[in-house]
Design a protein around this motif. Structure first.
Motif, PDB file in Angstrom:
ATOM      1  N   PHE A   1       0.848  -1.229  -0.080  1.00 14.22           N
ATOM      2  CA  PHE A   1      -0.028  -0.020  -0.083  1.00 14.22           C
ATOM      3  C   PHE A   1       0.812   1.150   0.147  1.00 14.22           C
ATOM      4  N   VAL A   2       0.456   2.158  -0.692  1.00 13.95           N
ATOM      5  CA  VAL A   2       1.084   3.677  -0.559  1.00 13.95           C
ATOM      6  C   VAL A   2      -0.012   4.586  -0.538  1.00 13.95           C
ATOM      7  N   GLU A   3       0.648   5.558  -0.066  1.00 18.81           N
ATOM      8  CA  GLU A   3      -0.317   6.899   0.421  1.00 18.81           C
ATOM      9  C   GLU A   3      -0.746   7.646  -0.672  1.00 18.81           C
ATOM     10  N   SER A   4       0.238   7.706  -1.680  1.00 24.91           N
ATOM     11  CA  SER A   4      -0.275   8.625  -2.897  1.00 24.91           C
ATOM     12  C   SER A   4       0.595   8.261  -4.375  1.00 24.91           C
ATOM     13  N   LEU A   5       0.041   8.709  -5.281  1.00 25.06           N
ATOM     14  CA  LEU A   5       0.715   8.332  -6.603  1.00 25.06           C
ATOM     15  C   LEU A   5       1.959   9.090  -6.707  1.00 25.06           C
ATOM     16  N   SER A   6       2.344  10.196  -6.048  1.00 30.02           N
ATOM     17  CA  SER A   6       3.689  10.601  -6.037  1.00 30.02           C
ATOM     18  C   SER A   6       4.769   9.727  -5.408  1.00 30.02           C
ATOM     19  N   LEU A   7       4.047   9.053  -4.185  1.00 30.17           N
ATOM     20  CA  LEU A   7       4.819   8.242  -3.769  1.00 30.17           C
ATOM     21  C   LEU A   7       5.579   7.139  -4.519  1.00 30.17           C
ATOM     22  N   LEU A   8       4.375   6.488  -5.276  1.00 28.95           N
ATOM     23  CA  LEU A   8       4.819   5.470  -6.322  1.00 28.95           C
ATOM     24  C   LEU A   8       5.519   5.710  -7.243  1.00 28.95           C
TER      25      LEU A   8
END
Length: 76
Positions: free
Chosen positions: A41-48
């Motif tokens: 799981f990641v919090e946001s698309l920018s982290l991905l």
């Protein structure tokens, strides 16, 4: 919150777990048929996108199988 599933080559299970832990604290990593898979799981698309850049910088072959938006309760 996003749920991502990825397949990687030319990396150990331990190394992928180390790289992913920077971006996600909730993850599963396993080995199957000489390939390493992860679900996290990641919090946001920018982290991905940051993770993608990290994988590319380390010259790791990868392919995302699925990226889906999930409700906040599913990721916790």
């Amino acid at each position: 919150m996003l749920l991502a599933k990825v397949e990687c080559e030319k990396i150990s299970v331990e190394r992928l777990a180390q790289l992913l832990f920077v971006y996600s604290k909730k993850l599963n990593v396993w080995l199957y048929n000489k390939k390493v898979y992860a679900s996290f799981f990641v919090e946001s698309l920018s982290l991905l996108k940051g993770l993608i850049k990290t994988l590319e910088t380390n010259r790791i072959k990868f392919r995302f199988y699925r990226i889906e938006e999930v409700s906040y309760g599913q990721g916790n």
